[in-house]
Motif scaffolding. Structure first.
Motif, PDB file in Angstrom:
ATOM      1  N   LEU A 112       0.818  -1.214   0.000  1.00  0.00           N
ATOM      2  CA  LEU A 112       0.000   0.000   0.000  1.00  0.00           C
ATOM      3  C   LEU A 112       0.852   1.264   0.000  1.00  0.00           C
ATOM      4  N   GLU A 113       1.949   1.248   0.731  1.00  0.00           N
ATOM      5  CA  GLU A 113       2.839   2.414   0.727  1.00  0.00           C
ATOM      6  C   GLU A 113       3.533   2.570  -0.622  1.00  0.00           C
ATOM      7  N   TYR A 114       3.810   1.458  -1.294  1.00  0.00           N
ATOM      8  CA  TYR A 114       4.383   1.512  -2.641  1.00  0.00           C
ATOM      9  C   TYR A 114       3.425   2.235  -3.594  1.00  0.00           C
ATOM     10  N   GLU A 115       2.134   2.091  -3.337  1.00  0.00           N
ATOM     11  CA  GLU A 115       1.106   2.754  -4.153  1.00  0.00           C
ATOM     12  C   GLU A 115       0.853   4.188  -3.664  1.00  0.00           C
ATOM     13  N   SER A 116       1.722   4.685  -2.795  1.00  0.00           N
ATOM     14  CA  SER A 116       1.685   6.069  -2.285  1.00  0.00           C
ATOM     15  C   SER A 116       0.550   6.345  -1.309  1.00  0.00           C
ATOM     16  N   HIS A 117       0.129   5.339  -0.584  1.00  0.00           N
ATOM     17  CA  HIS A 117      -0.894   5.532   0.439  1.00  0.00           C
ATOM     18  C   HIS A 117      -0.241   5.641   1.809  1.00  0.00           C
ATOM     19  N   GLU A 118      -0.884   6.392   2.682  1.00  0.00           N
ATOM     20  CA  GLU A 118      -0.433   6.495   4.067  1.00  0.00           C
ATOM     21  C   GLU A 118      -1.139   5.384   4.846  1.00  0.00           C
ATOM     22  N   VAL A 119      -0.375   4.503   5.455  1.00  0.00           N
ATOM     23  CA  VAL A 119      -0.947   3.325   6.098  1.00  0.00           C
ATOM     24  C   VAL A 119      -0.675   3.336   7.600  1.00  0.00           C
ATOM     25  N   THR A 120      -1.746   3.149   8.373  1.00  0.00           N
ATOM     26  CA  THR A 120      -1.632   2.917   9.808  1.00  0.00           C
ATOM     27  C   THR A 120      -1.967   1.448  10.018  1.00  0.00           C
ATOM     28  N   ALA A 121      -0.998   0.683  10.494  1.00  0.00           N
ATOM     29  CA  ALA A 121      -1.179  -0.765  10.648  1.00  0.00           C
ATOM     30  C   ALA A 121      -1.262  -1.126  12.121  1.00  0.00           C
ATOM     31  N   LEU A 122      -2.319  -1.838  12.471  1.00  0.00           N
ATOM     32  CA  LEU A 122      -2.544  -2.267  13.856  1.00  0.00           C
ATOM     33  C   LEU A 122      -2.769  -3.771  13.904  1.00  0.00           C
ATOM     34  N   ASP A 123      -2.548  -4.347  15.096  1.00  0.00           N
ATOM     35  CA  ASP A 123      -2.725  -5.793  15.230  1.00  0.00           C
ATOM     36  C   ASP A 123      -4.012  -6.181  15.956  1.00  0.00           C
ATOM     37  N   GLN A 124      -4.798  -5.195  16.412  1.00  0.00           N
ATOM     38  CA  GLN A 124      -6.027  -5.500  17.145  1.00  0.00           C
ATOM     39  C   GLN A 124      -7.175  -4.608  16.682  1.00  0.00           C
ATOM     40  N   ALA A 125      -8.336  -5.193  16.563  1.00  0.00           N
ATOM     41  CA  ALA A 125      -9.529  -4.452  16.154  1.00  0.00           C
ATOM     42  C   ALA A 125      -9.936  -3.415  17.197  1.00  0.00           C
ATOM     43  N   GLU A 126      -9.733  -3.738  18.472  1.00  0.00           N
ATOM     44  CA  GLU A 126     -10.114  -2.802  19.541  1.00  0.00           C
ATOM     45  C   GLU A 126      -9.331  -1.490  19.425  1.00  0.00           C
ATOM     46  N   ALA A 127      -8.051  -1.592  19.148  1.00  0.00           N
ATOM     47  CA  ALA A 127      -7.213  -0.398  18.984  1.00  0.00           C
ATOM     48  C   ALA A 127      -7.665   0.397  17.755  1.00  0.00           C
ATOM     49  N   ALA A 128      -8.069  -0.312  16.718  1.00  0.00           N
ATOM     50  CA  ALA A 128      -8.550   0.350  15.500  1.00  0.00           C
ATOM     51  C   ALA A 128      -9.829   1.141  15.785  1.00  0.00           C
ATOM     52  N   GLU A 153     -10.940   8.946  16.842  1.00  0.00           N
ATOM     53  CA  GLU A 153     -10.047  10.102  16.901  1.00  0.00           C
ATOM     54  C   GLU A 153      -9.712  10.683  15.533  1.00  0.00           C
ATOM     55  N   GLN A 154      -9.717   9.886  14.501  1.00  0.00           N
ATOM     56  CA  GLN A 154      -9.358  10.378  13.169  1.00  0.00           C
ATOM     57  C   GLN A 154     -10.099   9.618  12.087  1.00  0.00           C
ATOM     58  N   SER A 155     -10.066  10.177  10.882  1.00  0.00           N
ATOM     59  CA  SER A 155     -10.786   9.544   9.777  1.00  0.00           C
ATOM     60  C   SER A 155      -9.804   8.924   8.796  1.00  0.00           C
ATOM     61  N   PHE A 156     -10.309   7.944   8.081  1.00  0.00           N
ATOM     62  CA  PHE A 156      -9.526   7.231   7.081  1.00  0.00           C
ATOM     63  C   PHE A 156     -10.347   7.139   5.797  1.00  0.00           C
ATOM     64  N   ASP A 157      -9.641   6.938   4.689  1.00  0.00           N
ATOM     65  CA  ASP A 157     -10.312   6.785   3.399  1.00  0.00           C
ATOM     66  C   ASP A 157     -10.700   5.341   3.133  1.00  0.00           C
ATOM     67  N   LEU A 158     -10.045   4.410   3.816  1.00  0.00           N
ATOM     68  CA  LEU A 158     -10.293   2.981   3.614  1.00  0.00           C
ATOM     69  C   LEU A 158      -9.861   2.223   4.858  1.00  0.00           C
ATOM     70  N   ILE A 159     -10.609   1.172   5.163  1.00  0.00           N
ATOM     71  CA  ILE A 159     -10.246   0.278   6.268  1.00  0.00           C
ATOM     72  C   ILE A 159     -10.098  -1.123   5.688  1.00  0.00           C
ATOM     73  N   MET A 160      -8.991  -1.765   6.013  1.00  0.00           N
ATOM     74  CA  MET A 160      -8.776  -3.159   5.623  1.00  0.00           C
ATOM     75  C   MET A 160      -8.612  -3.964   6.900  1.00  0.00           C
TER      76      MET A 160
END
Length: 176
Positions: free
Chosen positions: A21-37, A43-50
């Motif tokens: 995703l970063e290779y495609e020039s996207h800013e990625v926030t990666a987490l390991d738990q759904a609760e943290a997400a 607190e903030q908005s995103f354009d896409l959630i995976m």
């Protein structure tokens, strides 16, 4: 550049997806738990959630339901290594934008992400347009609002004038 929230409990998968995703020039926030997400979505908005589907504590389908309850328009793409037709149908019925099975080709994943981002941008534009239209409608006078509703019903200026007991010229002024 889109802001993407990525949730997967497997570090190697998370790292690989982040790199793609970063290779495609996207800013990625990666987490390991759904609760943290979920906390981050408050607190903030995103354009896409995976999100992966098979995760400890809160799985991807439960996470999807929680995201939808937040009333945000962000598309959610679910990924899994243990997919079935039943799970895919369930995910789509619950509001997932897409369901992608591992292993997947990078190109296929990027294509689906780009489609989701395009849909997200269109939804945001529609929401903004509705907000602007709603603000404009709220500024109409009572008479202008009455004329607008009759125009929307397909009535002519003359029919509106007769129904509201005003002149055709007054209808034209309110219509303008």
């Amino acid at each position: 550049m889109a802001k993407i929230l990525l949730i997967d409990d497997e570090a190697s998968i998370r790292a690989a997806l982040k790199e793609i995703l970063e290779y495609e020039s996207h800013e990625v926030t990666a987490l390991d738990q759904a609760e943290a997400a979920l906390k981050m979505l408050n607190e903030q908005s995103f354009d896409l959630i995976m999100s992966d589907i098979k995760m400890p504590r809160m799985d991807g389908l439960d996470f999807l339901a929680r995201v939808k309850s937040l009333d945000i328009e962000t598309p959610v793409v679910l990924i899994t290594g243990h997919g079935s037709v039943e799970t895919a149908v369930d995910a789509l019925k619950k509001g997932a934008f897409d369901f992608v099975e591992k292993p997947f080709s990078d190109n296929h994943l990027v294509d689906r992400i780009e489609e989701a981002l395009k849909a997200s941008a269109q939804a945001l534009q529609l929401k903004l347009s509705k907000k602007i239209l709603s603000a404009a409608i709220s500024e109409l006078t009572h008479r202008e609002s009455s004329v607008m509703h009759l125009i929307a019903q397909g009535l002519t200026n003359k029919e509106i004038a007769n129904q509201l007991d005003i002149s055709v010229r007054t209808v034209e002024v309110h219509r303008a």
